[in-house]
Design an enzyme around this catalytic site. Structure first.
Site, PDB file in Angstrom:
ATOM      1  N   THR A   1       0.824  -1.210   0.000  1.00 61.63           N
ATOM      2  CA  THR A   1       0.000   0.000   0.000  1.00 61.63           C
ATOM      3  C   THR A   1       0.860   1.263   0.000  1.00 61.63           C
ATOM      4  O   THR A   1       2.012   1.235   0.467  1.00 61.63           O
ATOM      5  CB  THR A   1      -0.894  -0.004   1.264  1.00 61.63           C
ATOM      6  OG1 THR A   1      -1.452   1.287   1.443  1.00 61.63           O
ATOM      7  CG2 THR A   1      -0.103  -0.331   2.521  1.00 61.63           C
ATOM      8  N   ASP A   2       0.278   2.361  -0.465  1.00 61.08           N
ATOM      9  CA  ASP A   2       0.996   3.648  -0.397  1.00 61.08           C
ATOM     10  C   ASP A   2       1.071   4.176   1.046  1.00 61.08           C
ATOM     11  O   ASP A   2       1.819   5.109   1.327  1.00 61.08           O
ATOM     12  CB  ASP A   2       0.340   4.694  -1.313  1.00 61.08           C
ATOM     13  CG  ASP A   2      -1.110   5.004  -0.960  1.00 61.08           C
ATOM     14  OD1 ASP A   2      -1.680   4.333  -0.068  1.00 61.08           O
ATOM     15  OD2 ASP A   2      -1.679   5.924  -1.580  1.00 61.08           O
ATOM     16  N   GLU A   3       0.286   3.561   1.963  1.00 62.82           N
ATOM     17  CA  GLU A   3       0.230   4.092   3.332  1.00 62.82           C
ATOM     18  C   GLU A   3       1.559   3.922   4.073  1.00 62.82           C
ATOM     19  O   GLU A   3       1.802   4.569   5.082  1.00 62.82           O
ATOM     20  CB  GLU A   3      -0.929   3.449   4.109  1.00 62.82           C
ATOM     21  CG  GLU A   3      -2.236   3.656   3.367  1.00 62.82           C
ATOM     22  CD  GLU A   3      -3.486   3.343   4.170  1.00 62.82           C
ATOM     23  OE1 GLU A   3      -3.443   3.395   5.399  1.00 62.82           O
ATOM     24  OE2 GLU A   3      -4.521   3.069   3.528  1.00 62.82           O
TER      25      GLU A   3
ATOM     26  N   TYR B   1      -1.641  -0.520  10.966  1.00 62.03           N
ATOM     27  CA  TYR B   1      -1.791  -1.182   9.657  1.00 62.03           C
ATOM     28  C   TYR B   1      -0.599  -0.873   8.763  1.00 62.03           C
ATOM     29  O   TYR B   1       0.069  -1.775   8.244  1.00 62.03           O
ATOM     30  CB  TYR B   1      -3.100  -0.740   8.978  1.00 62.03           C
ATOM     31  CG  TYR B   1      -3.154  -1.059   7.498  1.00 62.03           C
ATOM     32  CD1 TYR B   1      -3.112  -2.372   7.037  1.00 62.03           C
ATOM     33  CD2 TYR B   1      -3.233  -0.031   6.534  1.00 62.03           C
ATOM     34  CE1 TYR B   1      -3.143  -2.674   5.672  1.00 62.03           C
ATOM     35  CE2 TYR B   1      -3.262  -0.325   5.171  1.00 62.03           C
ATOM     36  CZ  TYR B   1      -3.217  -1.645   4.748  1.00 62.03           C
ATOM     37  OH  TYR B   1      -3.245  -1.934   3.398  1.00 62.03           O
TER      38      TYR B   1
ATOM     39  N   LYS C   1       2.426  -3.307   7.262  1.00 64.68           N
ATOM     40  CA  LYS C   1       2.687  -3.477   5.823  1.00 64.68           C
ATOM     41  C   LYS C   1       4.132  -3.044   5.504  1.00 64.68           C
ATOM     42  O   LYS C   1       4.814  -3.679   4.712  1.00 64.68           O
ATOM     43  CB  LYS C   1       1.688  -2.671   4.985  1.00 64.68           C
ATOM     44  CG  LYS C   1       0.262  -3.187   4.996  1.00 64.68           C
ATOM     45  CD  LYS C   1       0.075  -4.576   4.397  1.00 64.68           C
ATOM     46  CE  LYS C   1       0.259  -4.632   2.900  1.00 64.68           C
ATOM     47  NZ  LYS C   1      -0.099  -5.959   2.338  1.00 64.68           N
TER      48      LYS C   1
HETATM   49  P1  NAD Z   1      -9.451  -7.354   2.221  1.00 63.34           P
HETATM   50  O1  NAD Z   1      -9.433  -7.071   3.685  1.00 63.34           O
HETATM   51  O2  NAD Z   1     -10.675  -7.063   1.423  1.00 63.34           O
HETATM   52  O3  NAD Z   1      -9.109  -8.900   1.966  1.00 63.34           O
HETATM   53  C1  NAD Z   1      -8.097  -9.554   2.649  1.00 63.34           C
HETATM   54  C2  NAD Z   1      -8.263 -11.056   2.402  1.00 63.34           C
HETATM   55  O4  NAD Z   1      -7.202 -11.724   3.100  1.00 63.34           O
HETATM   56  C3  NAD Z   1      -9.576 -11.631   2.919  1.00 63.34           C
HETATM   57  O5  NAD Z   1     -10.139 -12.509   1.972  1.00 63.34           O
HETATM   58  C4  NAD Z   1      -9.171 -12.390   4.181  1.00 63.34           C
HETATM   59  O6  NAD Z   1     -10.012 -13.506   4.463  1.00 63.34           O
HETATM   60  C5  NAD Z   1      -7.754 -12.812   3.834  1.00 63.34           C
HETATM   61  N1  NAD Z   1      -6.937 -13.020   5.037  1.00 63.34           N
HETATM   62  C6  NAD Z   1      -6.802 -12.192   6.108  1.00 63.34           C
HETATM   63  N2  NAD Z   1      -5.989 -12.730   7.028  1.00 63.34           N
HETATM   64  C7  NAD Z   1      -5.579 -13.924   6.514  1.00 63.34           C
HETATM   65  C8  NAD Z   1      -4.725 -14.949   6.990  1.00 63.34           C
HETATM   66  N3  NAD Z   1      -4.136 -14.852   8.203  1.00 63.34           N
HETATM   67  N4  NAD Z   1      -4.509 -16.032   6.212  1.00 63.34           N
HETATM   68  C9  NAD Z   1      -5.106 -16.145   4.992  1.00 63.34           C
HETATM   69  N5  NAD Z   1      -5.943 -15.209   4.505  1.00 63.34           N
HETATM   70  C10 NAD Z   1      -6.184 -14.115   5.253  1.00 63.34           C
HETATM   71  O7  NAD Z   1      -8.190  -6.593   1.634  1.00 63.34           O
HETATM   72  P2  NAD Z   1      -7.999  -5.855   0.235  1.00 63.34           P
HETATM   73  O8  NAD Z   1      -8.522  -4.487   0.341  1.00 63.34           O
HETATM   74  O9  NAD Z   1      -8.481  -6.747  -0.833  1.00 63.34           O
HETATM   75  O10 NAD Z   1      -6.410  -5.754   0.198  1.00 63.34           O
HETATM   76  C11 NAD Z   1      -5.628  -6.799  -0.392  1.00 63.34           C
HETATM   77  C12 NAD Z   1      -4.165  -6.409  -0.318  1.00 63.34           C
HETATM   78  O11 NAD Z   1      -3.947  -5.190  -1.024  1.00 63.34           O
HETATM   79  C13 NAD Z   1      -3.671  -6.160   1.112  1.00 63.34           C
HETATM   80  O12 NAD Z   1      -2.374  -6.687   1.216  1.00 63.34           O
HETATM   81  C14 NAD Z   1      -3.665  -4.649   1.247  1.00 63.34           C
HETATM   82  O13 NAD Z   1      -2.688  -4.230   2.150  1.00 63.34           O
HETATM   83  C15 NAD Z   1      -3.339  -4.235  -0.169  1.00 63.34           C
HETATM   84  N6  NAD Z   1      -3.854  -2.910  -0.580  1.00 63.34           N
HETATM   85  C16 NAD Z   1      -5.173  -2.596  -0.415  1.00 63.34           C
HETATM   86  C17 NAD Z   1      -5.646  -1.347  -0.860  1.00 63.34           C
HETATM   87  C18 NAD Z   1      -7.104  -0.971  -0.738  1.00 63.34           C
HETATM   88  O14 NAD Z   1      -7.464   0.167  -1.063  1.00 63.34           O
HETATM   89  N7  NAD Z   1      -7.986  -1.857  -0.325  1.00 63.34           N
HETATM   90  C19 NAD Z   1      -4.770  -0.445  -1.454  1.00 63.34           C
HETATM   91  C20 NAD Z   1      -3.424  -0.815  -1.610  1.00 63.34           C
HETATM   92  C21 NAD Z   1      -2.987  -2.062  -1.182  1.00 63.34           C
HETATM   93  P1  TYD Z   2     -10.586   4.090   4.422  1.00 64.38           P
HETATM   94  O1  TYD Z   2     -11.572   3.670   3.373  1.00 64.38           O
HETATM   95  O2  TYD Z   2     -10.655   3.451   5.757  1.00 64.38           O
HETATM   96  O3  TYD Z   2      -9.143   3.934   3.764  1.00 64.38           O
HETATM   97  P2  TYD Z   2      -7.695   4.424   4.338  1.00 64.38           P
HETATM   98  O4  TYD Z   2      -7.818   4.880   5.723  1.00 64.38           O
HETATM   99  O5  TYD Z   2      -6.904   3.176   4.237  1.00 64.38           O
HETATM  100  O6  TYD Z   2      -7.265   5.506   3.398  1.00 64.38           O
HETATM  101  O7  TYD Z   2     -10.724   5.657   4.621  1.00 64.38           O
HETATM  102  C1  TYD Z   2     -10.594   6.563   3.546  1.00 64.38           C
HETATM  103  C2  TYD Z   2     -10.700   7.959   4.119  1.00 64.38           C
HETATM  104  O8  TYD Z   2     -12.032   8.155   4.620  1.00 64.38           O
HETATM  105  C3  TYD Z   2      -9.766   8.202   5.298  1.00 64.38           C
HETATM  106  O9  TYD Z   2      -9.290   9.546   5.255  1.00 64.38           O
HETATM  107  C4  TYD Z   2     -10.653   8.015   6.515  1.00 64.38           C
HETATM  108  C5  TYD Z   2     -12.014   8.476   6.017  1.00 64.38           C
HETATM  109  N1  TYD Z   2     -13.178   7.805   6.660  1.00 64.38           N
HETATM  110  C6  TYD Z   2     -14.190   8.573   7.220  1.00 64.38           C
HETATM  111  O10 TYD Z   2     -14.157   9.820   7.197  1.00 64.38           O
HETATM  112  N2  TYD Z   2     -15.234   7.918   7.820  1.00 64.38           N
HETATM  113  C7  TYD Z   2     -15.308   6.567   7.863  1.00 64.38           C
HETATM  114  O11 TYD Z   2     -16.289   6.027   8.452  1.00 64.38           O
HETATM  115  C8  TYD Z   2     -14.273   5.788   7.263  1.00 64.38           C
HETATM  116  C9  TYD Z   2     -14.309   4.296   7.285  1.00 64.38           C
HETATM  117  C10 TYD Z   2     -13.219   6.459   6.659  1.00 64.38           C
END
Ligand code: NAD
Ligand code: TYD
Length: 348
Positions: A131-133, A156, A160
């Site tokens: 992630t970019d975070e 988080y 990561k």
């Molecule tokens: P998500 O939370 O929707 O899905 C995570 C999946 O991992 C789920 O299916 C869960 O059951 C599985 N999981 C969790 N713990 C596990 C374990 N111990 N063993 C096996 N499986 C397990 O997450 P996402 O949003 O799809 O993110 C996927 C990846 O991409 C992550 O690594 C996250 O850090 C990265 N990422 C997400 C975003 C975003 O905006 N969602 C952006 C950049 C990077």
């Molecule tokens: P989120 O979807 O949790 O992603 P991330 O924190 O990983 O960027 O949140 C996106 C943005 O929205 C973040 O600035 C937090 C804000 N946010 C709210 O204002 N209210 C909410 O209930 C949630 C879940 C997020």
């Protein structure tokens, strides 16, 4: 036939990646390893579950013995690692769960791949999706590049960041062939309604308050999830070993502006009077350690691999909202049970 392990394939991004790989590469045997936590749902990949090149494995990446056995049985050629605990708010409540899955789980996969492949790294690849975070927060100006120093602020992003460091260390120390990407906020179908966009769509449908943290002036860079899956496919096949690529949407939005846009579209879709959804906006206590702004400079992946987002934000948001409105059953299913307890704890 190549054997490819995708972890976290029942989650949001993972389900899009699994779908793409299973449909596009019949010559690969795809193994989807997922623990099916609250965020994982087999409904997300129902359309491909009967494909002959697809196998689902339920299991926990934290379980070292299980992971080693899985690798020795299948001798994977490549790993795409997406399984993670992914929600910042939950990481504030329970940081250790994030260390277990995101750090120890990644370590188990790295060790298993290293031990399995050690005699011959040729044509093997470990792809870590991050992630970019990890870069921390930007001020009002600037963009994250691949050389921006890591400066994570939430449990988080710290977990990561730690896993990213281990992946690079295994590349340098043991020669493990890896690629790593850091992506901005994704949105799209099958997104669990704890994150901003799906949470607010669900709350608007149900006429519930829209909890905006702080003053709402936080900025995120949004990318349509299917464009992320395209980028992941490209990096897995054409990225250079030991390289990192940033992936982003070139699409920055202040939370409050995004929420107002969402409200406007939802009013039209639901046939409600203009302003009804906006009246649900409620400013609530800020998230501790809330990063002000994320924004990605995706020049490297664009120049070297020719990737750029293919879907405009307007189109992506339209498709996302339509999907949620057409899949209210999915929303109802994932928001039953433990979701109710989570919601009460987080927002009351
Ligand atoms: P998500 O939370 O929707 O899905 C995570 C999946 O991992 C789920 O299916 C869960 O059951 C599985 N999981 C969790 N713990 C596990 C374990 N111990 N063993 C096996 N499986 C397990 O997450 P996402 O949003 O799809 O993110 C996927 C990846 O991409 C992550 O690594 C996250 O850090 C990265 N990422 C997400 C975003 C975003 O905006 N969602 C952006 C950049 C990077
Ligand atoms: P989120 O979807 O949790 O992603 P991330 O924190 O990983 O960027 O949140 C996106 C943005 O929205 C973040 O600035 C937090 C804000 N946010 C709210 O204002 N209210 C909410 O209930 C949630 C879940 C997020």
């Amino acid at each position: 036939m190549k054997k490819i392990l995708i972890t976290g394939g029942a989650g949001f991004i993972g389900s899009h990646v699994v779908r793409r790989f299973v449909n596009k590469y019949p010559e690969y045997q795809i193994f989807n390893l997922d623990a099916l936590t609250y965020a994982g749902n087999l409904e997300n990949i129902k359309d491909i579950e009967k494909q002959p090149n697809y196998t689902f494995v339920k299991g926990d990446i934290v379980d070292e013995i299980f992971i080693n056995e899985l690798f020795s049985i299948h001798n994977f050629d490549g790993v795409l690692h997406l399984a993670a605990e992914s929600h910042v708010d939950r990481s504030i409540e329970d940081p250790l769960a994030f260390v277990k899955t995101n750090v120890i789980g990644t370590m188990n996969l790295l060790n298993a791949a290293k031990n399995q492949w050690k005699d011959n790294f040729y044509d093997k690849r470990f792809y870590h999706i991050s992630t970019d975070e990890v870069y921390g927060s930007l001020g009002v100006e600037g963009l994250f590049t691949e050389t921006t120093p890591y400066d994570p602020n939430s449990p988080y992003s710290a977990s990561k960041a730690s896993s990213d460091h281990f992946v690079r260390a295994y590349g340098e120390t043991y020669g493990l062939p890896y690629v790593l990407t850091n992506c901005s906020n994704n949105y799209g179908s099958y997104h669990f309604p704890e994150k901003l966009i799906p949470l607010f769509i669900n709350n608007i449908i149900n006429n519930k308050p829209l909890p905006v943290y702080g003053d709402g002036n936080y900025t995120r860079d949004w990318l349509f999830v299917e464009d992320h899956a395209i980028a992941i496919d490209l990096v897995f096949h054409e990225g250079k070993n030991h390289e990192t690529y940033n992936i982003g949407g070139f699409n920055e939005w202040k939370n409050i502006d995004l929420v107002k846009l969402l409200c406007q579209i939802m009013d039209q879709k639901l046939g409600r009077p203009e302003g009804s959804s906006q009246s649900l906006i409620t400013y609530v206590k800020d998230r501790p350690g809330h990063d002000l702004r994320y924004a990605i400079d995706a020049t490297k992946i664009n120049k070297e691999l020719g990737w750029k987002p293919s879907v405009t934000f307007e189109e992506g948001l339209e498709r996302t909202i339509n999907w949620y409105l057409n899949n209210e059953e999915w929303l109802k299913n994932v928001t039953s049970g433990s979701y109710k307890d989570y919601y009460k704890k987080q927002y009351s």
